[in-house]
Write an enzyme that holds these catalytic residues in place. Structure first.
Site, PDB file in Angstrom:
ATOM      1  N   ASP A 198      34.083  30.989  48.120  1.00 45.68           N
ATOM      2  CA  ASP A 198      35.048  31.402  47.103  1.00 45.68           C
ATOM      3  C   ASP A 198      36.348  31.936  47.712  1.00 45.68           C
ATOM      4  O   ASP A 198      36.380  32.395  48.857  1.00 45.68           O
ATOM      5  CB  ASP A 198      34.462  32.532  46.242  1.00 45.68           C
ATOM      6  CG  ASP A 198      33.289  32.098  45.398  1.00 45.68           C
ATOM      7  OD1 ASP A 198      32.872  30.937  45.503  1.00 45.68           O
ATOM      8  OD2 ASP A 198      32.774  32.941  44.628  1.00 45.68           O
ATOM      9  N   HIS A 249      38.497  28.192  40.722  1.00 45.31           N
ATOM     10  CA  HIS A 249      38.201  29.636  40.687  1.00 45.31           C
ATOM     11  C   HIS A 249      39.343  30.373  39.987  1.00 45.31           C
ATOM     12  O   HIS A 249      39.582  31.544  40.261  1.00 45.31           O
ATOM     13  CB  HIS A 249      38.011  30.147  42.115  1.00 45.31           C
ATOM     14  CG  HIS A 249      37.148  31.364  42.248  1.00 45.31           C
ATOM     15  ND1 HIS A 249      36.018  31.585  41.490  1.00 45.31           N
ATOM     16  CD2 HIS A 249      37.253  32.453  43.066  1.00 45.31           C
ATOM     17  CE1 HIS A 249      35.458  32.733  41.835  1.00 45.31           C
ATOM     18  NE2 HIS A 249      36.200  33.288  42.777  1.00 45.31           N
ATOM     19  N   HIS A 253      42.571  34.262  40.274  1.00 42.84           N
ATOM     20  CA  HIS A 253      41.303  34.993  40.377  1.00 42.84           C
ATOM     21  C   HIS A 253      41.162  35.966  39.196  1.00 42.84           C
ATOM     22  O   HIS A 253      40.932  37.167  39.330  1.00 42.84           O
ATOM     23  CB  HIS A 253      41.224  35.765  41.701  1.00 42.84           C
ATOM     24  CG  HIS A 253      39.814  36.100  42.104  1.00 42.84           C
ATOM     25  ND1 HIS A 253      39.196  37.275  41.741  1.00 42.84           N
ATOM     26  CD2 HIS A 253      38.906  35.401  42.833  1.00 42.84           C
ATOM     27  CE1 HIS A 253      37.966  37.301  42.245  1.00 42.84           C
ATOM     28  NE2 HIS A 253      37.773  36.171  42.911  1.00 42.84           N
ATOM     29  N   HIS A 343      32.328  33.526  51.056  1.00 41.36           N
ATOM     30  CA  HIS A 343      33.770  33.568  50.854  1.00 41.36           C
ATOM     31  C   HIS A 343      34.524  33.057  52.073  1.00 41.36           C
ATOM     32  O   HIS A 343      34.147  33.347  53.210  1.00 41.36           O
ATOM     33  CB  HIS A 343      34.223  35.006  50.554  1.00 41.36           C
ATOM     34  CG  HIS A 343      33.652  35.556  49.284  1.00 41.36           C
ATOM     35  ND1 HIS A 343      32.338  36.003  49.194  1.00 41.36           N
ATOM     36  CD2 HIS A 343      34.189  35.700  48.045  1.00 41.36           C
ATOM     37  CE1 HIS A 343      32.106  36.412  47.944  1.00 41.36           C
ATOM     38  NE2 HIS A 343      33.209  36.231  47.243  1.00 41.36           N
TER      39      HIS A 343
END
Length: 375
Positions: A198, A249, A253, A343
């Site tokens: 991510d 995503h 964010h 991540h």
């Protein structure tokens, strides 16, 4: 494909051995079909097995002695088990390998053997001569097996053709586990797992993660933050060229559960347009930032032909607990169909980079196959 099947196909294609016609399964007098238990056919005898033993790594291949009255089994860490008139000549079981062992081949007199790793590295034991390897070279596909010539003066390494990642129409609904994918692409209990990253791409860490994934020929899904992707479009192109999957995503964010309907165009549709302009393919999934969702969020995604990609293994790498802890958390929580969330952006991800090789090796050593999700 399984390593033993790869070896058999190599023998058939290369003509280095004559294989007897397969008998119907009903004609076999197999002693059992447990893990690590060779199942004999024809004149092949049963000389022992590791069935019932607690192994550090799964068995991935075997080789026969010249007499046919013994064999060696090899585990993915290179550990060797000898049975019948097979003699132990050494192993890599105590070494830290760059890539797992995928198979073995014995010398014509049974006085040695070669082990092959997925990266093309070759290890020799006994009177097996070193004839070369592909270790350290960039491979188009991981090695899946090894076969020796009858005189022991030559070797073949067989690249494994990875199965095409399952793909289909637009996805809908919520995906926590690979078994949630429509169409029953993966059965319950099937030992598959998916890596996902991510908050990128970032020039500091995404290329490092891609380098590890390339080295181990491991697929992954990257959840793209729109403004990061727009600033690092070249990294997006590299991810696509490497066969990775891109999902959304949101642009900034953003917590979608708190976003009003008017905001979806800028946060979701804008990110979709960016990703599809790079991939040339429809986007299939979005991972909601922070995992925050609601029935309304799922409904909005469904209207756009998007599934909600969640996860069921979270090592909390963003808290930077240390590379060893991240690795232990992933491998300790590993289970069939696992979707692992890590991540490549949003902060210092050096620990994630450092943990990734051991995570990939550990997943494969546990008998799992890494697959794509939302591709």
């Amino acid at each position: 494909m399984p390593v033993i099947v790869s070896l058999i196909l190599a023998l058939l294609l290369l003509g280095v051995a004559q294989l007897a016609p397969a008998r119907p399964a009903t004609a076999a007098t197999a002693p059992g079909t447990g893990a690590g238990q060779p199942v004999p056919f024809g004149t092949a005898g049963n000389y022992g097995s590791v069935a019932g033993m607690i192994l550090k790594s799964p068995i991935v291949g075997m080789a026969s002695t010249p007499t046919g009255h013994g064999y060696w089994l090899v585990a993915s860490d290179g550990g060797i088990f000898s049975f019948g008139d097979a003699n132990f000549h050494g192993s890599t079981g105590s070494l830290r390998l760059v890539a797992p062992v995928v198979g073995m081949a014995a010398t014509s007199d049974g006085g040695g053997y070669w082990l092959a790793a997925a990266d093309g590295g070759v290890f020799t034991f006994g009177n097996a001569r070193f004839l070369g390897s592909l270790g350290g070279q960039q491979l188009g596909a991981p090695i899946g097996g090894i076969t020796a010539t009858p005189d022991g003066q030559g070797l073949w390494l067989l690249p494994e053709q990875p199965p095409a990642p399952p793909s289909g129409p637009a996805l809908t609904g919520v995906i926590h586990n690979l078994t949630d994918l429509p169409g029953h692409l993966y059965a319950k209990g099937q030992k598959v797992a998916a890596l996902s990253f991510d908050d990128g791409p970032t020039p500091s860490y995404t290329p490092q993660i891609l380098q590890v994934l390339e080295q181990y020929h491991a697929p992954a899904a990257f959840q793209i933050v729109g403004y990061e992707g727009a600033a690092n479009r070249g990294i997006l192109q590299r991810e696509v060229a490497d066969g990775m999957t891109l999902t959304s995503h949101t642009w900034d964010h953003t917590d979608l559960s708190k976003l009003d309907p008017a905001g979806w165009a800028g946060e979701v549709d804008r990110t979709t347009a960016l990703i599809t302009s790079v991939t040339g393919k429809p986007l299939k999934c979005l991972r909601p930032p922070y995992g925050e969702t609601s029935a309304a969020v799922v409904a909005q995604l469904a209207q756009r032909g998007l599934a909600e990609l969640m996860w069921d293994v979270d090592p909390s790498d963003y808290l930077k607990p240390g590379a060893g802890v991240i690795t232990q958390r992933v491998l300790g929580a590993l289970h069939p169909g696992a979707i692992i969330a890590m991540h490549d952006g949003g902060g210092d991800r050096s620990q994630t980079v450092a943990a990734l090789p051991a995570i990939i090796r550990g997943i494969r050593a546990a008998g799992y196959t890494l697959v794509s999700v939302c591709n």
